[in-house]
Structures are given as structure tokens and as C-alpha cells.
Write a protein that holds these residues in place. Structure first.
Motif, mmCIF file in Angstrom:
data_model
loop_
_atom_site.group_PDB
_atom_site.id
_atom_site.type_symbol
_atom_site.label_atom_id
_atom_site.label_comp_id
_atom_site.label_asym_id
_atom_site.label_seq_id
_atom_site.Cartn_x
_atom_site.Cartn_y
_atom_site.Cartn_z
ATOM 1 N N GLY A 58 29.600 48.944 35.900
ATOM 2 C CA GLY A 58 28.945 49.077 37.196
ATOM 3 C C GLY A 58 27.468 49.432 37.066
ATOM 4 O O GLY A 58 26.640 49.000 37.873
ATOM 5 N N ALA A 59 27.133 50.209 36.048
ATOM 6 C CA ALA A 59 25.724 50.540 35.808
ATOM 7 C C ALA A 59 24.983 49.315 35.264
ATOM 8 O O ALA A 59 23.822 49.065 35.622
ATOM 9 N N ASN A 100 36.803 50.656 40.115
ATOM 10 C CA ASN A 100 36.908 51.549 38.954
ATOM 11 C C ASN A 100 38.065 52.534 39.096
ATOM 12 O O ASN A 100 38.698 52.900 38.113
ATOM 13 N N HIS A 101 38.315 52.941 40.327
ATOM 14 C CA HIS A 101 39.322 53.964 40.582
ATOM 15 C C HIS A 101 40.727 53.359 40.650
ATOM 16 O O HIS A 101 41.655 53.875 40.035
ATOM 17 N N LEU A 132 30.388 57.816 24.202
ATOM 18 C CA LEU A 132 31.677 57.861 24.874
ATOM 19 C C LEU A 132 32.708 56.945 24.215
ATOM 20 O O LEU A 132 33.866 56.928 24.613
ATOM 21 N N SER A 154 40.661 49.842 36.379
ATOM 22 C CA SER A 154 41.117 50.877 35.447
ATOM 23 C C SER A 154 42.614 50.729 35.189
ATOM 24 O O SER A 154 43.078 50.762 34.045
ATOM 25 N N MET A 155 43.378 50.546 36.247
ATOM 26 C CA MET A 155 44.828 50.453 36.129
ATOM 27 C C MET A 155 45.258 49.104 35.544
ATOM 28 O O MET A 155 46.187 49.023 34.745
ATOM 29 N N GLY A 215 25.734 52.113 29.584
ATOM 30 C CA GLY A 215 27.124 51.679 29.506
ATOM 31 C C GLY A 215 27.728 51.731 30.889
ATOM 32 O O GLY A 215 27.062 52.092 31.860
ATOM 33 N N GLN A 216 28.998 51.409 30.951
ATOM 34 C CA GLN A 216 29.770 51.265 32.197
ATOM 35 C C GLN A 216 29.348 49.975 32.911
ATOM 36 O O GLN A 216 28.176 49.785 33.261
ATOM 37 N N ASN A 261 36.396 45.045 31.484
ATOM 38 C CA ASN A 261 35.200 45.822 31.820
ATOM 39 C C ASN A 261 33.961 45.190 31.208
ATOM 40 O O ASN A 261 32.901 45.128 31.838
ATOM 41 N N LEU A 270 44.469 49.080 31.718
ATOM 42 C CA LEU A 270 45.429 49.928 30.998
ATOM 43 C C LEU A 270 46.795 49.245 30.912
ATOM 44 O O LEU A 270 47.417 49.186 29.844
ATOM 45 N N GLU A 293 32.920 53.645 24.219
ATOM 46 C CA GLU A 293 33.374 52.588 25.124
ATOM 47 C C GLU A 293 32.530 51.327 24.959
ATOM 48 O O GLU A 293 31.395 51.363 24.489
#
Lengths: 212, 212
Positions: free
Chosen positions: A69-70, A101-102, A52, A106-107, A66-67, A13, A110, A54
Motif C-alpha cells: 500500500g505504501a 490489508n485487514h 521486517l 492478509s487472510m 515496503g508494504q 502482496n 495466509l 517482508e
């Protein structure tokens, strides 16, 4: 003023944000976040960097977000790069960033963590096998989409590409083998040929050998 | 022309899009997707509606997009509603929508599916327990953020709220109990008090009793 990106090498990320900064030509520098030493869980990090807990976090003067994508959207706003050429392309890019992200990053993040960064006897084998099944469906979707295309949206690299590739250059095993997905394989070579491209462990501080 | 939303009641991702359409006052209608009958996996659905085999999908005349976050952005572009009042708020909304896709709705949707919509003897217990642990961390993050605030970003409802609430009104168990998270609980009541709000099973066709 030099943009700061709080990040660490093992984080795909973080890599998505770092790669957008790097390829855009903006003046930026990484600030190492000691994730494996627990830094993101400290009250100081949550109070001063990201509530958060992160990474990545971008700080540009007074602006902070943060994030990945942002952060990519911020790079596009600042430089005009990696966005769409039309309104339709902009929606397509957002759609793929959300999909990533979905379903993908994300997967993948992890699963790679569970398989490589947890102690051997703490790795949940049923979870890992289940996640790898989910990921296989995501690789199949991306591979099919890239058949006959150079880039995910339009005719050049966009944030859709810089998002979906986030975990796919790492050497640690998580059930992804480029040889199984020829259109993904060729697309990863295409991204890696962009001027200024670097591998995550060359672009950001921190890698597994630091803890070996 | 009436906007069509391809969706089904059990889908919290569909609900996020349907709720934005509903609360915005746009002229829209749901088109039932028979997900449990396998419709999203058919060649026809992939060819005509969504190559990624997902719901929701919005069709407005010639325009089509998928992913709830992209549909929400479209509603905001069309109506000016549920976006930020400032550039900073816009980034905060995008950050929370991405966080939701990454940490909350993706995991809640999957876990609810595994616990309720798979046959009893096919439910992977280790995966469910693991996911519930991840979700608990996400609920804690959201609950802490909502302490002392009415809305996730700024002083009114935005796409951040309409995204994060996507799975939290459903009655099927997936390890979320509103009583455990008082700030989330109050916020869900606040969203449900918005004019035009409906429960997912009242807003979209399809619910578990259809298959009972």
C-alpha cells in the motif's frame, strides 16, 4: 534510474506493488527474493533490504519503502495515476486499501500458503476451514460493493482495485472460485483488460513450478 | 460541529480512531454501536452508517469515513498532529499502519474475540493456537523495532503508534503479556503518559461487564 522491486511471483502482496508499477508505465524491474529458500529470514535481508523480513520492497535511488500500500502510494505520487480525483475519493481508496490489508489479502495470502505451500501433513485443517469462512464474508462484501460499479472507487481503476485483486488471479486453490462471485469476476476481467496488465507469474520471477 | 465516532469499547480498531481524536484535542463524542447486540449486521446500520458493517465510522458534518487508519489520516489532516515531519516519515507511518492492519491488530482483535467473546464451547482451539504463533512473530518485530527508540517513527507519537497499540491495553487474555516484550511495555507506558490518554474502556462506551 530504474526502480527496483524486491518481490517474488507467489506473493500477492508483491503483485499489488508490481501491478501498480507495471500499469503506471514507470521504468521498473523485479529483483527476485527467494522467499521459499528463506531469504527474507536471513540477517542480510533484514539488514540491507527490510528489517521486517517482508517483501515487496521498492528501491528508487535513495528512497526505499515496503508494504504494497505504501509502494502504491509512491507510484501515485510519482505518476498521478491510480489515486482519487477528489479528497473524498482519496479517503475511499485508503479505506479500501486498509480493508484489503485487514480482511482480504492478509487472510487470502495466509490461507493459500497453508493450503498449497506447506507440506501436506503440516496443513492445519481447522485453521484453513476457519479462514475460508472469514474470506467468504470478505468476498461477499466486495462482490456486493461491485454490483453496478466498474471500479471500487470512482469511475476508473485506483489503488483500491490494485490492492483488492492481489490474490485473486492465482490458480492455486484457497477457497475462492470466481464463478461464485459474478461482480468480482467481471471486475477481475476489467482489470486484466488494462493496457500492460500481466498475470502475477508473468510479471514477477518465481512460481511453484520452479520447486516442482 | 462535534465530530461523531461510531464505536464500542471492546473494539481496538475503534480505539485507534478514538485515541487519535482524543489526543488531538478535536471536539468529538462517541456514539455507541451495539456490536454484540448485532447492530453492525442490521440493514439499517449498513444503509445509514457503514455498508461494510464495520466500526469505527467517523462523521464530521457531511464527511464520513470508516477504517481506523483513514480516520487517523483525517485527524492528521484536520490538526497537523500525529503525521510525519518529512515525506520519508509519512511513508514510514503509512507502512507501519498497513503492517498493523495486516499482521498485528487484525490478528490480535480476532484472537481476543475468539478467546473471550465466543461461548466457551465454540472457541476454536487450533485456530487460537495458530493465531497466537503468528502474533508472537508480530510482537517480536515490534519489540525489536522499539529497542532504542521512543516512538515507531521519528521523535514523537504518530499514527503508527496509535495504530499498533490498538489492542495492547486490553485486559482480556489473547496471548500477549507485556512482561515478555520490554520495549513494547515501555512504549505503551509512554503512550499512556500523553496528555488526555485514556484506557479504551474509559474512552468509549461498552465493555464486557455490560453483558455479565
Amino acid at each position: 534510474m530504474t526502480i527496483k522491486l524486491y518481490c517474488f511471483g507467489e506473493s500477492g502482496n508483491s503483485y499489488k506493488a508490481a501491478l501498480a508499477l507495471q500499469l503506471s508505465g514507470l521504468d521498473w524491474e523485479p529483483v527476485f527474493v527467494d522467499f521459499f529458500g528463506g531469504e527474507t529470514r536471513t540477517p542480510e535481508y533484514r539488514a540491507n533490504i527490510n528489517a521486517l523480513g517482508e517483501a515487496p520492497v521498492l528501491v528508487d535511488g535513495d528512497f526505499k519503502t515496503g508494504q504494497s500500500g505504501a509502494i502504491q502510494a509512491y507510484v501515485t505520487e510519482a505518476t498521478g495515476k491510480f489515486g482519487g480525483k477528489t479528497r473524498e475519493e482519496n479517503y475511499e481508496i485508503l479505506r479500501w486499501v486498509l480493508w484489503d490489508n485487514h480482511k482480504l489479502s492478509s487472510m487470502a495470502g495466509l490461507t493459500r500458503f497453508l493450503m498449497n505451500f506447506l507440506p501436506q501433513d503440516k496443513r492445519p485443517q481447522e485453521v484453513i476451514a476457519f479462514n475460508q469462512g472469514r474470506l467468504k464474508a470478505a468476498y461477499a462484501t466486495l462482490n456486493a460493493h461491485l454490483e453496478g460499479r466498474d471500479w471500487i472507487v470512482g469511475d476508473g481503476p485506483t489503488n483500491a482495485d490494485l490492492s483488492c485483486c492481489g490474490y485473486l488471479y492465482y490458480p492455486e486453490p484457497f477457497g475462492f472460485d470466481r464463478a461464485d462471485w459474478p461482480h468480482i469476476d467481471a471486475w477481475l476481467d476489467r482489470i486484466a483488460a488494462l493496457p500492460g496488465w500481466k498475470h502475477p507469474y508473468d510479471l514477477m520471477p518465481g512460481n511453484p513450478s520452479d520447486r516442482a
